[in-house]
Design a protein around this motif. Structure first.
Motif, PDB file in Angstrom:
ATOM      1  N   LEU A  70     -29.762 -34.508  48.557  1.00  0.00           N
ATOM      2  CA  LEU A  70     -28.447 -35.037  48.153  1.00  0.00           C
ATOM      3  C   LEU A  70     -27.599 -34.623  49.480  1.00  0.00           C
ATOM      4  CD1 LEU A  70     -28.314 -34.634  44.318  1.00  0.00           C
ATOM      5  CD2 LEU A  70     -28.722 -36.936  45.334  1.00  0.00           C
ATOM      6  N   PHE A  88     -23.021 -33.236  46.628  1.00  0.00           N
ATOM      7  CA  PHE A  88     -23.836 -32.823  44.833  1.00  0.00           C
ATOM      8  C   PHE A  88     -22.222 -33.412  44.363  1.00  0.00           C
ATOM      9  CE2 PHE A  88     -26.461 -29.118  45.905  1.00  0.00           C
ATOM     10  CZ  PHE A  88     -27.499 -29.071  45.477  1.00  0.00           C
ATOM     11  N   TRP A 131     -30.522 -29.735  38.514  1.00  0.00           N
ATOM     12  CA  TRP A 131     -30.749 -28.797  40.047  1.00  0.00           C
ATOM     13  C   TRP A 131     -30.673 -27.717  39.859  1.00  0.00           C
ATOM     14  CZ3 TRP A 131     -27.943 -26.422  43.377  1.00  0.00           C
ATOM     15  CH2 TRP A 131     -28.399 -26.062  44.393  1.00  0.00           C
ATOM     16  N   LYS A 166     -21.083 -36.309  43.932  1.00  0.00           N
ATOM     17  CA  LYS A 166     -21.309 -37.851  43.559  1.00  0.00           C
ATOM     18  C   LYS A 166     -22.469 -37.823  42.056  1.00  0.00           C
ATOM     19  CE  LYS A 166     -19.256 -39.534  47.865  1.00  0.00           C
ATOM     20  NZ  LYS A 166     -19.292 -39.758  49.220  1.00  0.00           N
ATOM     21  N   HIS A 167     -23.067 -36.192  42.008  1.00  0.00           N
ATOM     22  CA  HIS A 167     -24.151 -36.565  41.488  1.00  0.00           C
ATOM     23  C   HIS A 167     -24.155 -35.401  41.031  1.00  0.00           C
ATOM     24  CE1 HIS A 167     -26.440 -39.423  43.913  1.00  0.00           C
ATOM     25  NE2 HIS A 167     -25.272 -39.060  45.060  1.00  0.00           N
ATOM     26  N   THR A 188     -34.798 -32.413  42.140  1.00  0.00           N
ATOM     27  CA  THR A 188     -33.583 -32.587  41.159  1.00  0.00           C
ATOM     28  C   THR A 188     -32.402 -32.842  41.704  1.00  0.00           C
ATOM     29  OG1 THR A 188     -34.079 -30.495  40.383  1.00  0.00           O
ATOM     30  CG2 THR A 188     -34.267 -32.163  38.843  1.00  0.00           C
ATOM     31  N   GLY A 189     -32.220 -32.322  43.034  1.00  0.00           N
ATOM     32  CA  GLY A 189     -31.616 -31.405  43.554  1.00  0.00           C
ATOM     33  C   GLY A 189     -31.859 -32.110  44.892  1.00  0.00           C
ATOM     34  N   ARG A 192     -26.981 -34.882  38.636  1.00  0.00           N
ATOM     35  CA  ARG A 192     -28.514 -33.668  39.166  1.00  0.00           C
ATOM     36  C   ARG A 192     -28.108 -32.583  39.402  1.00  0.00           C
ATOM     37  NH1 ARG A 192     -31.072 -38.189  43.886  1.00  0.00           N
ATOM     38  NH2 ARG A 192     -32.284 -36.523  43.981  1.00  0.00           N
ATOM     39  N   TYR A 193     -26.821 -32.506  39.719  1.00  0.00           N
ATOM     40  CA  TYR A 193     -26.818 -31.104  40.727  1.00  0.00           C
ATOM     41  C   TYR A 193     -26.630 -30.052  39.396  1.00  0.00           C
ATOM     42  CZ  TYR A 193     -23.613 -26.870  41.685  1.00  0.00           C
ATOM     43  OH  TYR A 193     -22.762 -25.897  42.079  1.00  0.00           O
TER      44      TYR A 193
END
Ligand code: FES
Length: 274
Positions: free
Chosen positions: A218, A221, A231, A223-224, A214-215, A227-228
């Motif tokens: 990267l 964070f 995570w 930019k996502h 999930t995390g 997912r952050y």
């Protein structure tokens, strides 16, 4: 004075590593052996119970309420009783073939390669090493760099399989909200099945591989954000991974035992609805 003298020892790279030259087996004076001993007894008892149950081929389904024990899900052999086989019965009834022959090996792999269980059974069963600052029980130690332990690194793939199996267990819990007449029903068995599934999800999602999936990898964070968030959630579960590993052993055994007891007629389900 040679207090800092060293002698060859065991470690991931074998005798090239060295350790302090002390004659005592360990300088620890606390009860360092207690944790591995408890682990040995706990895991040993659970594996014994699960093995007996899996090869019992009986008392795994309560038709009236559609309670199916997770040890037999999905039920796939000719032996599966009426209503217990959601995916047909493609397997023969040979006694060495468990009813859940397609899922149990993956679940076993998932737990065997789990980072927490590895620590637990390396310490409790292989004494490798039994505790921090206590020497290894073996002369050589190659870590997880060679066959067969190198396969421990495939844990992520067992995680994917476990996710699918958790979906199946969830479905089992959902369709168990049934009354003997066919409508909605709800009893103590549903609470036990549902509690088990929730704990199984918590354990599965708290997996270290899940956290990395999930995390991991990267750079930013920010930019996502999705997912952050995922995570962050998984990380909160992850710090409880050891507890969840043990809790799920408990809920699995309890669920199985409850279904067995009902199926064998030892007592009746406590019904709230239906
Ligand atoms: Fe324990 Fe993945 S690390 S299940």
């Amino acid at each position: 004075m040679t207090t800092t003298a060293t002698r060859p020892g065991v470690g991931p790279t074998g005798p090239r590593r060295s350790r302090a030259a002390i004659t005592a087996k360990t300088l620890r004076t606390d009860r360092w052996w207690l944790a591995p001993l408890i682990t040995f007894i706990g895991l040993g008892a659970w594996v014994t119970y699960a093995t007996v149950r899996v090869f019992m081929h009986n008392y795994y389904f309560v038709e009236a309420y559609h309670y199916l024990t997770p040890f037999y899900s999905p039920c796939l052999t000719d032996r599966c009783v009426e209503g217990s086989a959601l995916f047909g019965t493609p397997l023969p009834s040979f006694w060495l073939i468990p009813e859940a022959a397609f899922t149990l090996p993956f679940l076993l792999l998932f737990r065997l390669t789990c980072y927490y269980y590895r620590k637990a059974y390396y310490r409790a069963f292989w004494l490798s090493p039994p505790a921090c600052a206590v020497p290894d029980g073996h002369k050589t130690y190659s870590g997880e760099t060679r066959f067969p332990l190198i396969f421990q690194n495939g844990h992520r793939y067992a995680f994917y399989a476990a996710m699918i199996i958790s979906v199946i267990n969830t479905w089992d819990a959902i369709i168990a909200f049934r009354s003997p007449g066919g409508g909605f029903g709800f009893g103590l068995g549903n609470i036990i099945l549902l509690g088990n599934v929730i704990m199984l999800w918590a354990y599965t999602l708290s997996c270290h591989s899940c956290r990395h999936i999930t995390g991991g990898r990267l750079k930013h964070f920010s930019k996502h954000p999705v997912r952050y968030r995922v995570w962050t959630f998984v990380s909160k579960l992850n710090v409880r991974h050891m507890q969840l590993a043990w809790i799920t052993l408990g809920t699995l055994a309890l669920t199985d035992f409850y279904v067995m007891a009902l199926s064998a007629g030892w007592f009746s389900d406590l019904r709230f609805v239906g």
